[in-house]
Design an enzyme around this catalytic site. Sequence first.
Site, PDB file in Angstrom:
ATOM      1  CG  MET A 117      -8.263   7.068   3.507  1.00 16.02           C
ATOM      2  SD  MET A 117      -7.197   6.904   5.029  1.00 16.02           S
ATOM      3  CE  MET A 117      -6.253   5.448   4.646  1.00 16.02           C
ATOM      4  CG  HIS A 136      -9.622  -0.002   0.439  1.00 15.82           C
ATOM      5  ND1 HIS A 136      -9.022  -0.083   1.813  1.00 15.82           N
ATOM      6  CD2 HIS A 136     -10.922  -0.106   0.707  1.00 15.82           C
ATOM      7  CE1 HIS A 136      -9.993  -0.221   2.434  1.00 15.82           C
ATOM      8  NE2 HIS A 136     -11.192  -0.283   1.999  1.00 15.82           N
ATOM      9  CG  HIS A 190      -3.930  -1.559  -1.279  1.00  9.68           C
ATOM     10  ND1 HIS A 190      -5.294  -2.480  -1.487  1.00  9.68           N
ATOM     11  CD2 HIS A 190      -4.303  -0.894  -0.251  1.00  9.68           C
ATOM     12  CE1 HIS A 190      -6.140  -2.180  -0.800  1.00  9.68           C
ATOM     13  NE2 HIS A 190      -5.715  -1.132  -0.028  1.00  9.68           N
ATOM     14  CG  ASP A 239      -5.480  -2.757   3.875  1.00 15.01           C
ATOM     15  OD1 ASP A 239      -4.786  -2.579   4.647  1.00 15.01           O
ATOM     16  OD2 ASP A 239      -6.098  -1.876   3.045  1.00 15.01           O
ATOM     17  CG  MET A 249     -11.271   2.953   3.160  1.00 16.58           C
ATOM     18  SD  MET A 249      -9.631   2.911   4.508  1.00 16.58           S
ATOM     19  CE  MET A 249      -8.338   2.924   2.933  1.00 16.58           C
ATOM     20  CG  MET A 298     -11.165  -2.788   6.301  1.00 15.27           C
ATOM     21  SD  MET A 298      -9.426  -2.458   5.315  1.00 15.27           S
ATOM     22  CE  MET A 298      -8.700  -1.263   6.481  1.00 15.27           C
ATOM     23  CG  ASP A 324      -5.063   2.032   1.753  1.00 17.21           C
ATOM     24  OD1 ASP A 324      -6.151   1.455   1.478  1.00 17.21           O
ATOM     25  OD2 ASP A 324      -3.770   1.963   1.997  1.00 17.21           O
ATOM     26  CB  SER A 367      -0.799   0.038   1.233  1.00 17.91           C
ATOM     27  OG  SER A 367      -1.549   1.122   1.233  1.00 17.91           O
TER      28      SER A 367
END
Length: 220
Positions: free
Chosen positions: A36, A65, A32, A174, A67, A136, A34, A7
């Site tokens: 957010m 991913h 990966h 993850d 979020m 998660m 993330d 990540s």
Amino acid sequence: MALLAPSILSADFMRLGAEVKAIEEGGAGMVHIDVMDGHFVPNITVGPVVVEWMRNITNLPIDVHLMIENPDSHMDAFLNAGADFISVHQEAVKHLHRTIDHIKSKRAKAGVAINPATPLSTIVDILHDVDFVLIMSVNPGFGGQKFIVSALRKAKDLKLLIDRDHSATKIEIDGGIREENLRELRDAGADYIVAGSSVFRSGNPRETVKRFVRILAEER
């Protein structure tokens, strides 16, 4: 064999190109990202422009991913930027089947993510529709957190459900991934393992990825 997905949340963004090259050379299976928004989780990270930039510098599959609140409103931007895998949170999507179908219609792999306190029962009816489930193993928002042990049991229970139904659904885990728990996660049935700070803050991401990949390739 389980694939390692480093990540970039924990990478040095001043040297991101070199960091990505290092994990490629180490044998990472995907990268990966993330995403957010500061609402669904208490942190703000990157947007589609980083995914597009990443698409131009690596041939690794890009695993995004989301979020974020209202992921449907931003989905196409990430798909058009080059995401190969996209996961959305069960807790953030009102019409999960519709969202999953839309991701698949764009020829990307579609996943559903669940937080540590979210039971598997909330996604049983979507298991045959998703390509993967992201469990998660920390509360989402920040890198470097401690692994929540109950995620291991959740992965084992999910693997039993998948095998019982002869499903092709994959399992991704993850959060809090360290060399010490790689074998447990692999043996629990994880197909994709996301590691951030343990890779990029190790001092030598390339050698760390090599070591992690060797562990994941060991016979059980």
